[in-house]
Design a protein around this motif. Structure first.
Motif, PDB file in Angstrom:
ATOM      1  N   ARG A  19      68.100  28.683  74.037  1.00  0.00           N
ATOM      2  CA  ARG A  19      67.566  28.483  75.384  1.00  0.00           C
ATOM      3  C   ARG A  19      67.676  29.751  76.220  1.00  0.00           C
ATOM      4  NH1 ARG A  19      69.990  22.539  77.135  1.00  0.00           N
ATOM      5  NH2 ARG A  19      68.506  21.277  75.943  1.00  0.00           N
ATOM      6  N   LEU A  20      68.869  30.351  76.197  1.00  0.00           N
ATOM      7  CA  LEU A  20      69.048  31.529  77.028  1.00  0.00           C
ATOM      8  C   LEU A  20      68.283  32.720  76.458  1.00  0.00           C
ATOM      9  CD1 LEU A  20      70.923  31.917  79.661  1.00  0.00           C
ATOM     10  CD2 LEU A  20      71.941  33.684  78.221  1.00  0.00           C
ATOM     11  N   LEU A  21      68.196  32.821  75.149  1.00  0.00           N
ATOM     12  CA  LEU A  21      67.408  33.896  74.548  1.00  0.00           C
ATOM     13  C   LEU A  21      65.956  33.809  74.985  1.00  0.00           C
ATOM     14  CD1 LEU A  21      66.828  36.211  72.604  1.00  0.00           C
ATOM     15  CD2 LEU A  21      66.721  34.524  70.743  1.00  0.00           C
ATOM     16  N   ARG A  22      65.375  32.623  74.919  1.00  0.00           N
ATOM     17  CA  ARG A  22      63.971  32.483  75.323  1.00  0.00           C
ATOM     18  C   ARG A  22      63.795  32.815  76.806  1.00  0.00           C
ATOM     19  NH1 ARG A  22      60.564  30.178  71.596  1.00  0.00           N
ATOM     20  NH2 ARG A  22      61.548  29.212  69.772  1.00  0.00           N
ATOM     21  N   ALA A  23      64.758  32.392  77.627  1.00  0.00           N
ATOM     22  CA  ALA A  23      64.678  32.738  79.049  1.00  0.00           C
ATOM     23  C   ALA A  23      64.773  34.244  79.239  1.00  0.00           C
ATOM     24  CB  ALA A  23      65.791  32.034  79.816  1.00  0.00           C
ATOM     25  N   ALA A  24      65.641  34.904  78.466  1.00  0.00           N
ATOM     26  CA  ALA A  24      65.788  36.354  78.586  1.00  0.00           C
ATOM     27  C   ALA A  24      64.526  37.087  78.137  1.00  0.00           C
ATOM     28  CB  ALA A  24      66.993  36.817  77.768  1.00  0.00           C
ATOM     29  N   LEU A  25      63.885  36.589  77.082  1.00  0.00           N
ATOM     30  CA  LEU A  25      62.650  37.220  76.617  1.00  0.00           C
ATOM     31  C   LEU A  25      61.538  37.104  77.648  1.00  0.00           C
ATOM     32  CD1 LEU A  25      62.671  36.013  72.903  1.00  0.00           C
ATOM     33  CD2 LEU A  25      63.135  38.339  73.729  1.00  0.00           C
ATOM     34  N   ASN A  26      61.593  36.052  78.468  1.00  0.00           N
ATOM     35  CA  ASN A  26      60.584  35.854  79.509  1.00  0.00           C
ATOM     36  C   ASN A  26      60.982  36.474  80.846  1.00  0.00           C
ATOM     37  OD1 ASN A  26      58.751  34.355  77.934  1.00  0.00           O
ATOM     38  ND2 ASN A  26      59.939  32.491  78.210  1.00  0.00           N
TER      39      ASN A  26
END
Length: 326
Positions: A19-26
């Motif tokens: 979840r946090l990885l996807r948020a960071a990528l965005n």
């Protein structure tokens, strides 16, 4: 001069890590970028390669720490403090999943070490960045409740772990690191602490009907500052996978947070009405995570922010582990 983007390293590619990885990528790359990810599980790294092939896979925890400015720790709880200590030893900031640990004495020792060394650390309690919590604060400031008299919290699950957590059932449903009190109850303990003051446990009961598995019900009374708080939690008594209420009660009226992200106020006829900008959690979560990541960047740069502190997380953990001992 503008601050350089924070390089975020991630240990753990489970539900929270993803979840946090996807948020960071965005996220705005001028604020934060992803340095890379490591998970000790070969299967998790294979899933990461299939899901997000653009993400750099790093070969060890030590290498992630070397590559980053801030380490996000999303591994099982018993491993948190070892990674955090290693990161602080290298001068990195740390953003850790809750619970901070499962050993209360070691967590408190770690908090003291961090304070002495100047380690920059925060814990991922998203209510620190919740728009719905902002709305509750605004209603209280407007006098909707009057002087708050008490807090009632209800948390319930159709099953535990929840359906989307079954890949982690080996530890999430074990007593050593799992259970809904650690995973979910801790969020509401943090919220009570953040809104109303230090926690003081008054009484509690817990049920472990299945050998070696995590709890299936709790009943807790405590104080947050001077306010009485009651918490009830159950598994198997709701048809919702995940349901919760955090109700703030005063002489003039009541307000509440429902199902993680929906702020509501009660009319005189007893009916509840959502805030105009309320969104269900699946839509609100990415917005809250973006706020959290902006604060992670501020933490890393040594700037003011209001993430959950290490000391707040240790205080919550102390209460949680006392409850779990029964």
């Amino acid at each position: 001069m503008a601050s350089a983007p924070v390089r975020l390293g991630i240990i753990g590619y489970g539900i929270m890590g993803e979840r946090l990885l996807r948020a960071a990528l965005n996220h705005d790359p001028a604020v934060l970028t992803v340095a890379g990810v490591w998970d000790p599980s070969v299967a998790a790294m294979a899933r990461l390669k299939a899901d997000l092939p653009q993400v750099v896979q790093i070969g060890s925890a030590a290498a992630v720490i070397e590559a980053c400015d801030c380490l996000y720790i999303a591994s099982p709880p018993a491993s948190h403090l070892a990674y955090a200590r290693e990161a602080f030893g290298k001068g990195r900031a740390v953003f850790c999943e809750k619970p901070l640990a499962v050993d209360v004495a070691d967590a408190e020792k770690f908090v003291a070490e961090a304070a002495k060394s100047g380690g920059r650390g925060g814990v991922n309690f998203p209510f620190a960045s919740s728009f719905a919590v902002d709305q509750l604060r605004a209603w209280m400031a407007e006098g909707v409740t009057g002087d708050v008299q008490r807090i009632d919290v209800e948390i319930g699950f159709m099953q535990w772990p929840r359906p989307w957590q079954m890949d982690a059932v080996s530890w999430l449903d074990a007593r050593a690191q799992g259970g809904f009190t650690r995973e979910v109850g801790s969020h509401f303990l943090f919220l009570a602490r953040r809104l109303f003051g230090p926690l003081s446990l008054q009484g509690h009961s817990i049920a472990y009907p299945e050998a070696e598995q995590s709890e299936r019900s709790i009943a807790v009374t405590l104080n947050a500052g001077s306010l009485p708080v009651s918490i009830s939690g159950t598994v198997g008594e709701t048809d919702k996978p995940d349901h919760n209420l955090f109700r703030i009660i005063g002489p003039k009226g009541s307000i509440r947070l429902r199902d993680w992200s929906i702020a509501e106020r009660q009319d005189k006829d007893g009916s509840w009405h959502e805030a105009p900008d309320a969104l269900p959690n699946e839509k609100m979560r990415p917005l809250v995570l973006q706020r959290q990541l902006n604060k992670v960047a501020a933490l890393t740069h040594g700037q003011a922010q209001d993430l959950a502190t290490l000391a707040e997380a240790a205080e919550v953990q102390r209460v949680v582990e006392t409850i779990l001992r029964g």
